[in-house]
Design a protein around this motif. Structure first.
Motif, PDB file in Angstrom:
ATOM      1  N   ASP A 199      52.767  33.888  22.174  1.00  0.00           N
ATOM      2  CA  ASP A 199      53.822  34.212  23.134  1.00  0.00           C
ATOM      3  C   ASP A 199      53.293  34.786  24.439  1.00  0.00           C
ATOM      4  OD1 ASP A 199      56.317  34.037  21.203  1.00  0.00           O
ATOM      5  OD2 ASP A 199      54.756  35.129  20.139  1.00  0.00           O
ATOM      6  N   VAL A 200      52.136  35.456  24.346  1.00  0.00           N
ATOM      7  CA  VAL A 200      51.641  36.230  25.480  1.00  0.00           C
ATOM      8  C   VAL A 200      50.143  36.013  25.662  1.00  0.00           C
ATOM      9  CG1 VAL A 200      51.399  38.558  26.431  1.00  0.00           C
ATOM     10  CG2 VAL A 200      53.368  38.035  24.982  1.00  0.00           C
ATOM     11  N   ILE A 201      49.718  35.843  26.917  1.00  0.00           N
ATOM     12  CA  ILE A 201      48.294  35.789  27.242  1.00  0.00           C
ATOM     13  C   ILE A 201      47.952  37.049  28.032  1.00  0.00           C
ATOM     14  CG2 ILE A 201      46.497  34.553  28.512  1.00  0.00           C
ATOM     15  CD1 ILE A 201      48.171  32.027  28.315  1.00  0.00           C
ATOM     16  N   LYS A 202      47.004  37.832  27.544  1.00  0.00           N
ATOM     17  CA  LYS A 202      46.574  39.024  28.277  1.00  0.00           C
ATOM     18  C   LYS A 202      45.258  38.732  28.996  1.00  0.00           C
ATOM     19  CE  LYS A 202      47.683  43.116  26.895  1.00  0.00           C
ATOM     20  NZ  LYS A 202      47.745  44.411  26.173  1.00  0.00           N
ATOM     21  N   ILE A 203      45.317  38.718  30.302  1.00  0.00           N
ATOM     22  CA  ILE A 203      44.159  38.368  31.123  1.00  0.00           C
ATOM     23  C   ILE A 203      43.214  39.564  31.211  1.00  0.00           C
ATOM     24  CG2 ILE A 203      43.404  37.629  33.411  1.00  0.00           C
ATOM     25  CD1 ILE A 203      46.298  36.437  33.723  1.00  0.00           C
ATOM     26  N   ASP A 204      41.971  39.346  30.839  1.00  0.00           N
ATOM     27  CA  ASP A 204      41.023  40.450  30.745  1.00  0.00           C
ATOM     28  C   ASP A 204      40.776  41.130  32.095  1.00  0.00           C
ATOM     29  OD1 ASP A 204      39.179  41.763  28.757  1.00  0.00           O
ATOM     30  OD2 ASP A 204      37.791  41.369  30.403  1.00  0.00           O
ATOM     31  N   LYS A 205      40.510  42.419  32.002  1.00  0.00           N
ATOM     32  CA  LYS A 205      40.242  43.254  33.168  1.00  0.00           C
ATOM     33  C   LYS A 205      39.117  42.718  34.058  1.00  0.00           C
ATOM     34  CE  LYS A 205      39.045  48.093  34.188  1.00  0.00           C
ATOM     35  NZ  LYS A 205      37.910  47.769  35.078  1.00  0.00           N
ATOM     36  N   THR A 206      38.135  42.042  33.462  1.00  0.00           N
ATOM     37  CA  THR A 206      37.010  41.545  34.270  1.00  0.00           C
ATOM     38  C   THR A 206      37.479  40.557  35.348  1.00  0.00           C
ATOM     39  OG1 THR A 206      36.596  39.920  32.519  1.00  0.00           O
ATOM     40  CG2 THR A 206      35.199  41.866  32.555  1.00  0.00           C
ATOM     41  N   PHE A 207      38.637  39.902  35.117  1.00  0.00           N
ATOM     42  CA  PHE A 207      39.159  38.977  36.122  1.00  0.00           C
ATOM     43  C   PHE A 207      40.035  39.694  37.148  1.00  0.00           C
ATOM     44  CE2 PHE A 207      38.419  36.606  32.239  1.00  0.00           C
ATOM     45  CZ  PHE A 207      37.570  35.608  32.706  1.00  0.00           C
ATOM     46  N   VAL A 208      40.404  40.914  36.803  1.00  0.00           N
ATOM     47  CA  VAL A 208      41.312  41.694  37.650  1.00  0.00           C
ATOM     48  C   VAL A 208      40.527  42.570  38.630  1.00  0.00           C
ATOM     49  CG1 VAL A 208      42.980  43.614  37.559  1.00  0.00           C
ATOM     50  CG2 VAL A 208      43.199  41.688  35.969  1.00  0.00           C
ATOM     51  N   ASP A 209      39.351  43.018  38.181  1.00  0.00           N
ATOM     52  CA  ASP A 209      38.573  44.006  38.940  1.00  0.00           C
ATOM     53  C   ASP A 209      38.436  43.644  40.429  1.00  0.00           C
ATOM     54  OD1 ASP A 209      38.206  45.712  36.828  1.00  0.00           O
ATOM     55  OD2 ASP A 209      36.282  44.844  36.218  1.00  0.00           O
ATOM     56  N   GLU A 210      38.103  42.383  40.723  1.00  0.00           N
ATOM     57  CA  GLU A 210      37.855  42.001  42.125  1.00  0.00           C
ATOM     58  C   GLU A 210      38.823  40.936  42.621  1.00  0.00           C
ATOM     59  OE1 GLU A 210      33.673  41.097  42.262  1.00  0.00           O
ATOM     60  OE2 GLU A 210      33.142  43.154  41.756  1.00  0.00           O
ATOM     61  N   HIS A 212      41.425  41.061  44.230  1.00  0.00           N
ATOM     62  CA  HIS A 212      41.949  41.266  45.584  1.00  0.00           C
ATOM     63  C   HIS A 212      40.910  40.918  46.651  1.00  0.00           C
ATOM     64  CE1 HIS A 212      39.775  44.720  44.245  1.00  0.00           C
ATOM     65  NE2 HIS A 212      39.802  45.285  45.428  1.00  0.00           N
ATOM     66  N   ILE A 213      39.644  40.707  46.251  1.00  0.00           N
ATOM     67  CA  ILE A 213      38.621  40.391  47.249  1.00  0.00           C
ATOM     68  C   ILE A 213      37.837  39.118  46.930  1.00  0.00           C
ATOM     69  CG2 ILE A 213      38.221  42.705  48.228  1.00  0.00           C
ATOM     70  CD1 ILE A 213      35.977  43.074  46.161  1.00  0.00           C
ATOM     71  N   ASP A 214      38.024  38.585  45.729  1.00  0.00           N
ATOM     72  CA  ASP A 214      37.194  37.447  45.299  1.00  0.00           C
ATOM     73  C   ASP A 214      38.074  36.208  45.057  1.00  0.00           C
ATOM     74  OD1 ASP A 214      35.638  35.580  43.929  1.00  0.00           O
ATOM     75  OD2 ASP A 214      34.465  37.121  42.908  1.00  0.00           O
ATOM     76  N   GLU A 215      37.891  35.204  45.905  1.00  0.00           N
ATOM     77  CA  GLU A 215      38.704  33.987  45.823  1.00  0.00           C
ATOM     78  C   GLU A 215      38.516  33.259  44.489  1.00  0.00           C
ATOM     79  OE1 GLU A 215      41.175  32.713  47.536  1.00  0.00           O
ATOM     80  OE2 GLU A 215      41.094  34.544  48.742  1.00  0.00           O
ATOM     81  N   ASP A 216      37.331  33.360  43.914  1.00  0.00           N
ATOM     82  CA  ASP A 216      37.081  32.708  42.619  1.00  0.00           C
ATOM     83  C   ASP A 216      37.981  33.305  41.550  1.00  0.00           C
ATOM     84  OD1 ASP A 216      35.150  31.229  43.837  1.00  0.00           O
ATOM     85  OD2 ASP A 216      33.460  32.433  43.101  1.00  0.00           O
ATOM     86  N   ASP A 217      38.120  34.623  41.565  1.00  0.00           N
ATOM     87  CA  ASP A 217      38.977  35.281  40.575  1.00  0.00           C
ATOM     88  C   ASP A 217      40.439  34.915  40.800  1.00  0.00           C
ATOM     89  OD1 ASP A 217      37.035  36.508  39.022  1.00  0.00           O
ATOM     90  OD2 ASP A 217      36.877  38.228  40.369  1.00  0.00           O
ATOM     91  N   ALA A 244      46.238  46.954  45.745  1.00  0.00           N
ATOM     92  CA  ALA A 244      45.761  45.652  46.247  1.00  0.00           C
ATOM     93  C   ALA A 244      45.671  44.638  45.098  1.00  0.00           C
ATOM     94  CB  ALA A 244      44.397  45.821  46.920  1.00  0.00           C
ATOM     95  N   GLN A 245      45.170  45.084  43.946  1.00  0.00           N
ATOM     96  CA  GLN A 245      45.107  44.195  42.778  1.00  0.00           C
ATOM     97  C   GLN A 245      46.517  43.808  42.334  1.00  0.00           C
ATOM     98  OE1 GLN A 245      42.967  46.892  40.249  1.00  0.00           O
ATOM     99  NE2 GLN A 245      40.960  45.971  40.685  1.00  0.00           N
ATOM    100  N   TRP A 246      47.380  44.810  42.274  1.00  0.00           N
ATOM    101  CA  TRP A 246      48.766  44.580  41.852  1.00  0.00           C
ATOM    102  C   TRP A 246      49.439  43.529  42.741  1.00  0.00           C
ATOM    103  CZ3 TRP A 246      53.228  48.647  42.658  1.00  0.00           C
ATOM    104  CH2 TRP A 246      54.397  48.143  42.081  1.00  0.00           C
ATOM    105  N   GLU A 247      49.319  43.753  44.057  1.00  0.00           N
ATOM    106  CA  GLU A 247      49.951  42.859  45.031  1.00  0.00           C
ATOM    107  C   GLU A 247      49.444  41.421  44.859  1.00  0.00           C
ATOM    108  OE1 GLU A 247      52.130  41.105  47.801  1.00  0.00           O
ATOM    109  OE2 GLU A 247      52.467  43.059  46.857  1.00  0.00           O
ATOM    110  N   THR A 248      48.131  41.274  44.692  1.00  0.00           N
ATOM    111  CA  THR A 248      47.544  39.937  44.541  1.00  0.00           C
ATOM    112  C   THR A 248      48.065  39.258  43.272  1.00  0.00           C
ATOM    113  OG1 THR A 248      45.552  40.788  45.590  1.00  0.00           O
ATOM    114  CG2 THR A 248      45.371  38.652  44.491  1.00  0.00           C
ATOM    115  N   LEU A 249      48.075  39.997  42.180  1.00  0.00           N
ATOM    116  CA  LEU A 249      48.492  39.434  40.890  1.00  0.00           C
ATOM    117  C   LEU A 249      49.986  39.107  40.891  1.00  0.00           C
ATOM    118  CD1 LEU A 249      46.378  41.922  38.814  1.00  0.00           C
ATOM    119  CD2 LEU A 249      46.071  39.432  38.770  1.00  0.00           C
TER     120      LEU A 249
END
Ligand code: C2E
Ligand code: CA
Ligand code: CA
Ligand code: CA
Length: 281
Positions: A199-210, A212-217, A244-249
């Motif tokens: 039902d749910v996919i939890k995206i790991d923190k390692t993809f969240v860390d950057e 807001h600054i990393d286009e690959d992420d 910034a992370q929140w806004e991007t996500l």
């Protein structure tokens, strides 16, 4: 090196350097702790990305050690997994979390739609009594099954995909929700994901860390958001610490968020306060 964070814990794996004697001692310590109710459960908010409303809490175990103070899971989960005590410990966390949600529900209407997430370990997931344990925990708490989300990792699913499928379907028949934790750090193939009742996919923190600054992420998280939409699975981003992370996500379209920005793992009374504050207009 950026994505090595989680694996780095492996070098602290307490089972790796332990002698037989130390292992026996740790087992005895954990057994003693279970018997003497030294474990605690903290609850971390999961919020709606758009409204910041509290939608769920994740149960996270701690050990209130009489000598060493409050210990996080990295001090004892791997050891408990190795010696099998994770099964009774995990059962205790599950029962505790269900009872706690029932108690919030009884205390305030603000908890009516709150859900609780509980982590399962590999050994618990393979344990033949799991489905009965979950059913009993729900029944004893008087909780509707859809209020409970069980979190499992990709590696647990991929170890034995056929057995995993059977367990997931049995849990699904109970009516509980299922989440894939730490998504992106394992090796689940998309064709398997499609077949699993998740039902749910939890995206790991390692993809969240950057993110807001990393286009690959951004591209990766965007792909997972699309995957979630295609497979009708909700998405949760983990480890959000900044606006910034929140806004991007949020812009990418992730459904829910979890992280220090919204709240650290907290005592039940603090969650209660949060619930009550949401009642106010
Ligand atoms: P997890 O399931 O991925 O849980 C999320 C972890 O990230 C938690 O660490 C949480 O406190 C932390 N976290 C949340 N938001 C942030 C943030 O914004 N920044 C940072 N730096 N960290 C954040 P915790 O509580 O130490 O738990 C670590 C791991 O231990 C969990 O990772 C889970 O794999 C395991 N664990 C915790 N409780 C249980 C349990 O009851 N049973 C089992 N089997 N495993 C558990
Ligand atoms: Ca988790
Ligand atoms: Ca996680
Ligand atoms: Ca993680």
């Amino acid at each position: 090196a950026k994505r090595a964070g989680r694996n780095a814990y492996a070098i602290f794996d307490p089972t790796m350097t332990m002698s037989v004697l130390e292992e026996a001692q740790q087992r005895a310590d954990l057994e003693h702790a279970l018997e003497h109710e030294e474990f605690r459960v903290l609850y971390q908010p999961v919020v709606d990305m758009n409204t910041s409303q509290l939608t769920a809490v994740e149960a996270l175990v701690r050990w209130q050690h009489p000598r060493d103070g409050l210990l996080g899971p990295y001090h004892f989960i791997a050891g408990a997994e190795a010696n099998g005590l994770i099964v009774p410990l995990g059962r205790w966390v599950l029962r505790q979390a269900c009872a706690q949600l029932a108690s919030w529900r009884a205390a305030t209407p603000a908890a009516a739609h709150l859900k609780v997430n509980v982590n399962l370990s590999a050994r618990q997931f393979q344990y033949a009594g799991l489905v009965d344990d979950v059913a009993a925990a729900l029944a004893d708490a008087g909780l509707d099954p859809a209020s409970l989300t069980l979190e499992i990792t990709e590696s647990m699913l991929m170890a034995d995909i056929e057995a995993a499928k059977e367990t997931l379907h049995a849990l699904r028949r109970l009516g509980v929700r299922l989440a894939i934790d730490d998504f992106g750090t394992g090796y689940s193939s998309l064709s398997y994901l499609k077949q699993l009742p998740v039902d749910v996919i939890k995206i790991d923190k390692t993809f969240v860390d950057e993110v807001h600054i990393d286009e690959d992420d951004v591209a990766l998280v965007d792909a997972v958001a699309g995957l979630g939409q295609a497979l009708k699975m909700q998405t949760v981003a983990e480890g959000i610490e900044t606006d910034a992370q929140w806004e991007t996500l949020r812009r990418i379209g992730i459904d829910h968020g979890q992280g220090y920005l919204f709240g650290r793992p907290a005592q039940p009374a603090d969650v209660m306060e949060l619930l009550l504050s949401e009642l106010e207009p």
